[in-house]
Scaffold this active site. Structure first.
Site, PDB file in Angstrom:
ATOM      1  N   ASN A 170       0.764  -0.686  -0.396  1.00 53.37           N
ATOM      2  CA  ASN A 170       0.229  -0.603   0.097  1.00 53.37           C
ATOM      3  C   ASN A 170       1.361   0.813  -0.211  1.00 53.37           C
ATOM      4  OD1 ASN A 170      -2.315   2.020   0.621  1.00 53.37           O
ATOM      5  ND2 ASN A 170      -1.929   1.678   2.572  1.00 53.37           N
ATOM      6  N   TRP A 171       1.340   2.058  -1.512  1.00 55.33           N
ATOM      7  CA  TRP A 171       2.392   2.849  -1.275  1.00 55.33           C
ATOM      8  C   TRP A 171       1.441   4.142  -0.458  1.00 55.33           C
ATOM      9  CZ3 TRP A 171       4.249   3.141  -6.723  1.00 55.33           C
ATOM     10  CH2 TRP A 171       5.067   2.245  -7.575  1.00 55.33           C
ATOM     11  N   LYS A 172       0.051   3.956   0.234  1.00 54.71           N
ATOM     12  CA  LYS A 172      -0.319   5.580   0.322  1.00 54.71           C
ATOM     13  C   LYS A 172      -0.391   7.165  -0.942  1.00 54.71           C
ATOM     14  CE  LYS A 172      -0.210   3.192   5.530  1.00 54.71           C
ATOM     15  NZ  LYS A 172       0.104   3.779   6.552  1.00 54.71           N
ATOM     16  N   SER A 220       2.704  -3.078  10.556  1.00 56.81           N
ATOM     17  CA  SER A 220       4.299  -2.575  10.811  1.00 56.81           C
ATOM     18  C   SER A 220       4.691  -4.249  10.302  1.00 56.81           C
ATOM     19  CB  SER A 220       4.367  -2.242  12.051  1.00 56.81           C
ATOM     20  OG  SER A 220       3.758  -0.875  12.074  1.00 56.81           O
ATOM     21  N   HIS A 259      -9.801   1.049   4.546  1.00 53.33           N
ATOM     22  CA  HIS A 259      -8.491   1.313   4.628  1.00 53.33           C
ATOM     23  C   HIS A 259      -9.228   1.934   6.568  1.00 53.33           C
ATOM     24  CE1 HIS A 259      -4.874   2.505   5.958  1.00 53.33           C
ATOM     25  NE2 HIS A 259      -4.147   1.465   5.309  1.00 53.33           N
ATOM     26  N   GLU A 284      -6.992   4.402   7.655  1.00 54.47           N
ATOM     27  CA  GLU A 284      -6.581   6.092   7.158  1.00 54.47           C
ATOM     28  C   GLU A 284      -8.048   6.675   6.621  1.00 54.47           C
ATOM     29  OE1 GLU A 284      -2.505   6.040   5.726  1.00 54.47           O
ATOM     30  OE2 GLU A 284      -2.400   4.854   7.239  1.00 54.47           O
ATOM     31  N   GLY A 323       1.900   1.946  11.013  1.00 56.86           N
ATOM     32  CA  GLY A 323       2.312   2.840  11.046  1.00 56.86           C
ATOM     33  C   GLY A 323       3.519   3.089  12.447  1.00 56.86           C
ATOM     34  N   GLU A 382      -6.036  -5.564   9.704  1.00 51.10           N
ATOM     35  CA  GLU A 382      -4.531  -4.094  10.651  1.00 51.10           C
ATOM     36  C   GLU A 382      -5.343  -3.275  11.832  1.00 51.10           C
ATOM     37  OE1 GLU A 382      -2.981  -2.886   6.744  1.00 51.10           O
ATOM     38  OE2 GLU A 382      -4.280  -1.849   6.200  1.00 51.10           O
TER      39      GLU A 382
HETATM   40  C1  PEP Z   1      -1.203   0.313   5.686  1.00 55.83           C
HETATM   41  O1  PEP Z   1      -1.579   1.444   6.286  1.00 55.83           O
HETATM   42  O2  PEP Z   1      -2.137  -0.640   5.131  1.00 55.83           O
HETATM   43  C2  PEP Z   1      -0.235  -0.372   6.529  1.00 55.83           C
HETATM   44  C3  PEP Z   1      -0.029  -1.850   7.307  1.00 55.83           C
HETATM   45  O3  PEP Z   1       1.149   0.588   7.052  1.00 55.83           O
HETATM   46  P1  PEP Z   1       2.660   0.107   7.786  1.00 55.83           P
HETATM   47  O4  PEP Z   1       2.468  -1.485   6.926  1.00 55.83           O
HETATM   48  O5  PEP Z   1       3.395   1.047   7.277  1.00 55.83           O
HETATM   49  O6  PEP Z   1       2.048  -0.227   9.680  1.00 55.83           O
END
Ligand code: PEP
Length: 261
Positions: free
Chosen positions: A9-11, A217, A95, A97, A178, A172
């Site tokens: 997931n590049w965001k 993470s 997601h 976010e 993050g 998640e």
């Molecule tokens: C995400 O936002 O989907 C995610 C898993 O981010 P990270 O791996 O940076 O925690």
């Protein structure tokens, strides 16, 4: 045996020249890696670029969201059919976010999930509790409501024909996204098992085949222990997906084929 899936997931990261380097590096690094499905979900403006640079490789691509509507006067929204035009296999839905920044509810996530199915896109439906919800002992009930929202939102034809059987669910925990620390493999496994059991009360065939991936993470260092859990079928990877070497090591951890270095 469920085939593992690793999705980056590049965001809201990248740009044309940076993406070109990353996508070329990913195709080189991941070339020949077997037994695992791999994808990257890029920002909308770069779907065409992803299609051009990833076509013919073992990496699929997807979008980070889609509209809950199929067409019409919804300025700035992007439909499932539109992302399908760019060869997307996947779209992230719900997601955390998006839920936090744009107040996307369980209801709207369920609508987006259905739109993805109707548009020929495989939804990767994200669920997970906040730290406060976990501390209050509400983690399972929050996730249960999120999962039931999509299952109960299916129309009867989609349900009867099992047209959602390819849909992926990503657990998640919001507190691990993050963050410095990921969920312990046993903690993640416990929730994955809970989700699979919940889904099995609704549709046992789907539950058995359902790819339940973990996000929050994931790093090259912790990927193997997470992916070795019986109900963890891969990962949704944020930060580490922006580094081709790290992403490769995570994909290798998901592959059943030992990589000779
Ligand atoms: C995400 O936002 O989907 C995610 C898993 O981010 P990270 O791996 O940076 O925690």
């Amino acid at each position: 045996m469920r085939r593992k899936l690793v999705v980056g997931n590049w965001k809201m990261n990248g740009g044309l020249s940076q993406n070109q380097l990353l996508l070329n590096s990913l195709t080189q690094q991941l070339k020949g890696l077997q037994g695992v499905d791999i994808a990257v979900c890029v920002p909308y403006p770069y779907l065409h670029q992803a299609k051009m640079l990833l076509a013919g490789s073992n990496i699929q691509w997807g979008a980070q969201n889609i509209s809950r509507f199929s067409e019409g006067a919804y300025t700035a929204s992007i439909s499932a059919e539109m992302v399908a035009d760019f060869g997307c296999t996947y779209a992230l839905i719900g997601h955390s976010e998006r839920r936090a920044a744009s107040q996307e509810s369980n209801h709207s996530a369920a609508q987006r999930f259905s739109q993805a199915l109707h548009g020929g896109i495989t939804p990767i439906f994200c669920v997970g509790e906040t730290l406060t919800e976990r501390q209050l002992g509400l983690a399972q009930s929050v996730v249960k409501n999120q999962v039931l929202a999509i299952l109960n939102g299916l129309d009867s034809a989609t349900f009867e024909l099992g047209k959602y059987h390819h849909a992926v669910i990503a657990y998640e925990p919001v507190w691990a996204i993050g963050a410095k620390q990921t969920a312990q493999p046993s903690e993640a496994q416990e929730m994955h098992h809970f989700i699979r059991t919940l889904v099995s009360t609704y549709d046992a065939d789907y539950a058995a085949a359902l790819r339940l991936i973990y996000g929050g993470s994931v790093t090259p260092e912790n990927a193997s222990s997470l992916f070795s859990m019986p109900d963890i079928d891969g990962g949704l990877i944020g930060r580490a997906s922006l580094d081709a070497l790290k992403f490769r090591r995570i994909c290798e951890a998901a592959s059943p084929v030992t990589v000779v270095k």
